[in-house]
Design a protein around this motif. Sequence first.
Motif, PDB file in Angstrom:
ATOM      1  N   ASP A 166       1.064  13.466   7.331  1.00  0.00           N
ATOM      2  CA  ASP A 166       0.024  12.582   7.854  1.00  0.00           C
ATOM      3  C   ASP A 166      -1.400  13.047   7.525  1.00  0.00           C
ATOM      4  O   ASP A 166      -2.290  13.044   8.377  1.00  0.00           O
ATOM      5  N   ARG A 167      -1.577  13.494   6.319  1.00  0.00           N
ATOM      6  CA  ARG A 167      -2.923  13.862   5.846  1.00  0.00           C
ATOM      7  C   ARG A 167      -2.902  13.877   4.325  1.00  0.00           C
ATOM      8  O   ARG A 167      -1.819  13.840   3.709  1.00  0.00           O
ATOM      9  N   LYS A 168      -4.077  13.963   3.722  1.00  0.00           N
ATOM     10  CA  LYS A 168      -4.126  14.119   2.262  1.00  0.00           C
ATOM     11  C   LYS A 168      -3.807  15.558   1.889  1.00  0.00           C
ATOM     12  O   LYS A 168      -4.108  16.492   2.656  1.00  0.00           O
ATOM     13  N   LEU A 169      -3.250  15.714   0.718  1.00  0.00           N
ATOM     14  CA  LEU A 169      -3.050  17.071   0.195  1.00  0.00           C
ATOM     15  C   LEU A 169      -4.375  17.568  -0.371  1.00  0.00           C
ATOM     16  O   LEU A 169      -5.224  16.776  -0.784  1.00  0.00           O
ATOM     17  N   ASP A 182      -7.865  24.007   6.115  1.00  0.00           N
ATOM     18  CA  ASP A 182      -8.871  23.678   5.093  1.00  0.00           C
ATOM     19  C   ASP A 182      -8.425  24.094   3.687  1.00  0.00           C
ATOM     20  O   ASP A 182      -8.880  23.540   2.692  1.00  0.00           O
ATOM     21  N   ARG A 183      -7.589  25.081   3.644  1.00  0.00           N
ATOM     22  CA  ARG A 183      -7.165  25.707   2.377  1.00  0.00           C
ATOM     23  C   ARG A 183      -6.459  24.706   1.452  1.00  0.00           C
ATOM     24  O   ARG A 183      -5.785  23.791   1.937  1.00  0.00           O
ATOM     25  N   ILE A 184      -6.591  24.881   0.144  1.00  0.00           N
ATOM     26  CA  ILE A 184      -5.855  24.015  -0.793  1.00  0.00           C
ATOM     27  C   ILE A 184      -4.343  24.201  -0.620  1.00  0.00           C
ATOM     28  O   ILE A 184      -3.876  25.274  -0.213  1.00  0.00           O
ATOM     29  N   MET A 225       0.855  -1.209   0.000  1.00  0.00           N
ATOM     30  CA  MET A 225       0.000   0.000   0.000  1.00  0.00           C
ATOM     31  C   MET A 225       0.881   1.245   0.000  1.00  0.00           C
ATOM     32  O   MET A 225       1.819   1.336   0.785  1.00  0.00           O
ATOM     33  N   ILE A 226       0.572   2.161  -0.885  1.00  0.00           N
ATOM     34  CA  ILE A 226       1.361   3.397  -0.934  1.00  0.00           C
ATOM     35  C   ILE A 226       1.004   4.248   0.286  1.00  0.00           C
ATOM     36  O   ILE A 226      -0.171   4.468   0.556  1.00  0.00           O
ATOM     37  N   PRO A 227       1.995   4.696   1.053  1.00  0.00           N
ATOM     38  CA  PRO A 227       1.665   5.446   2.271  1.00  0.00           C
ATOM     39  C   PRO A 227       1.018   6.782   1.942  1.00  0.00           C
ATOM     40  O   PRO A 227       1.300   7.388   0.913  1.00  0.00           O
ATOM     41  N   LEU A 228       0.164   7.204   2.829  1.00  0.00           N
ATOM     42  CA  LEU A 228      -0.347   8.567   2.780  1.00  0.00           C
ATOM     43  C   LEU A 228       0.886   9.455   2.974  1.00  0.00           C
ATOM     44  O   LEU A 228       1.899   8.974   3.416  1.00  0.00           O
ATOM     45  N   ARG A 257      -3.815  10.101  -2.100  1.00  0.00           N
ATOM     46  CA  ARG A 257      -2.937  11.004  -1.333  1.00  0.00           C
ATOM     47  C   ARG A 257      -3.397  12.454  -1.431  1.00  0.00           C
ATOM     48  O   ARG A 257      -2.769  13.342  -0.856  1.00  0.00           O
ATOM     49  N   ALA A 258      -4.455  12.703  -2.204  1.00  0.00           N
ATOM     50  CA  ALA A 258      -4.951  14.071  -2.340  1.00  0.00           C
ATOM     51  C   ALA A 258      -6.458  14.039  -2.508  1.00  0.00           C
ATOM     52  O   ALA A 258      -7.034  13.013  -2.897  1.00  0.00           O
ATOM     53  N   ARG A 259      -7.069  15.182  -2.232  1.00  0.00           N
ATOM     54  CA  ARG A 259      -8.521  15.324  -2.367  1.00  0.00           C
ATOM     55  C   ARG A 259      -8.766  16.584  -3.183  1.00  0.00           C
ATOM     56  O   ARG A 259      -8.132  17.621  -2.938  1.00  0.00           O
ATOM     57  N   LEU A 260      -9.648  16.475  -4.151  1.00  0.00           N
ATOM     58  CA  LEU A 260      -9.991  17.656  -4.967  1.00  0.00           C
ATOM     59  C   LEU A 260     -11.033  18.470  -4.194  1.00  0.00           C
ATOM     60  O   LEU A 260     -12.161  18.013  -4.002  1.00  0.00           O
ATOM     61  N   CYS A 261     -10.635  19.661  -3.747  1.00  0.00           N
ATOM     62  CA  CYS A 261     -11.492  20.441  -2.839  1.00  0.00           C
ATOM     63  C   CYS A 261     -12.113  21.657  -3.501  1.00  0.00           C
ATOM     64  O   CYS A 261     -13.130  22.165  -3.024  1.00  0.00           O
TER      65      CYS A 261
END
Length: 391
Positions: A9-12, A85-87, A1-4, A38-42
């Motif tokens: 220790d969070r998604k980008l 919260d910011r990108i 599993m690819i680490p976060l 590893r990322a979330r489109l916000c």
Amino acid sequence: MIPLNPEIDRKLRMGLIGGGGAAFIGKVHAISATLDNRARLCAGALSSDPQRAKDSASIFGIHEDRAYENVQQLIESELQLDEKDRIDFVSIATPNHTHAEIAQTALKAGFHVICDKPMTNKVEDARELVKTVEQTGKIFALTHNYTGYPMIRQAREIIEAGEIGDILAIRATYLQGWLTTLDESVTASRGTWKSDPVKAGSGSLGDIGTHAYNLLRFVTGLNVNQLAATTESFHPTRRLDDYGLIQLRMDNGALGIITYSQMSHGRLNDFTLEIDGTAGALTWNQEDPNRLVMQRQGAATEIMHRHPAGAYMHELARLATRIPGGHPEGFYEAFANIYRAAYDDIAKNIANGFNPGINTLYPNVYDGLEGVRLIERVQASSEENNAWLDF
Ligand SMILES: NC(=O)c1ccc[n+]([C@@H]2O[C@H](COP(=O)([O-])OP(=O)(O)OC[C@H]3O[C@@H](n4cnc5c(N)ncnc54)[C@H](O)[C@@H]3O)[C@@H](O)[C@H]2O)c1
């Protein structure tokens, strides 16, 4: 599993610019950027049309509060959000003439940037972007996505290990056919800017020729000393080049040639890289990307499959695969490998101010400048009837 992203220790958090409506590559960015979780489109400013920008948000899963009408609104509104919260970064998937200004604005506002190619339309703008990346210390990646294919990375490692000897010659042939049937008088649902000299900057040269140039540099590790080029517009009404021949003299003395075309009937995305060395030769084709062919005079042809458990696989290639051999990987995964490498650096930069310098696994701002310089030199050589020019 690819680490976060372990350092943070969070998604980008990602903001997407472009990609709305019928657009092509923005959707590829959205999928590839999140492939490894590893990322979330916000957030997004998804279109040049403010209403379409907002209307397109739901298909990307972007909440309406963060579906912005334009880039300026995206930057200003995100800066007002709490830092947690910011990108963290923006991905720029808009027409060529908009890249420079959007990238400058985002970097100066403190965001990392993933930008599509060509980086800018003018060499001066590319140099300014280099300066801004250096001054801000932010991460900048350019999506020359073909460098993300595992068997391209295998080719790079084979060459670096000296397995095909010294490089003598490079042939990069990038053929498409979609312009053969393009009627420029009909309004297309997307990409009409590609026929506009001001917006596109160049024709097929910037569109696909720069990919060929970037790929051959990535695989061989060589740079260009001199070039001579001829570009043509074979399409009856087109104002931009759609075919070109670029001869290269590399810094080790090797000869190179790039042939690019969007006027070759029936060719879809037929991109081949061939390299001749003193001890062997390599061939790779983008439409069959899980295979790399090695040939040595008098010996049986070797066909290497993308196969993480294969003893012949070099480490860089193995690390670029996600699933076992025989299960095809393709365009999205290669694209995601650019993101994966950029994320490693973005996470480190957020954690401790890491500065990657000029050598990165992903194409960076210096590679972007090289691509824009290629366009400028090729156009100059072609105008001088295929004159050899220093690069
Ligand atoms: N890496 C690759 O393989 C690859 C493939 C195709 C295109 N590209 C590059 O990606 C970029 C986009 O190409 P495309 O084919 O997706 O174009 P496209 O015309 O299909 O889509 C462009 C999108 O950008 C939007 N847009 C334009 N100006 C904007 C602005 N100022 N703010 C926000 N949105 C804006 C448009 O409304 C549209 O949604 C180009 O630079 C192109 O060279 C790269």
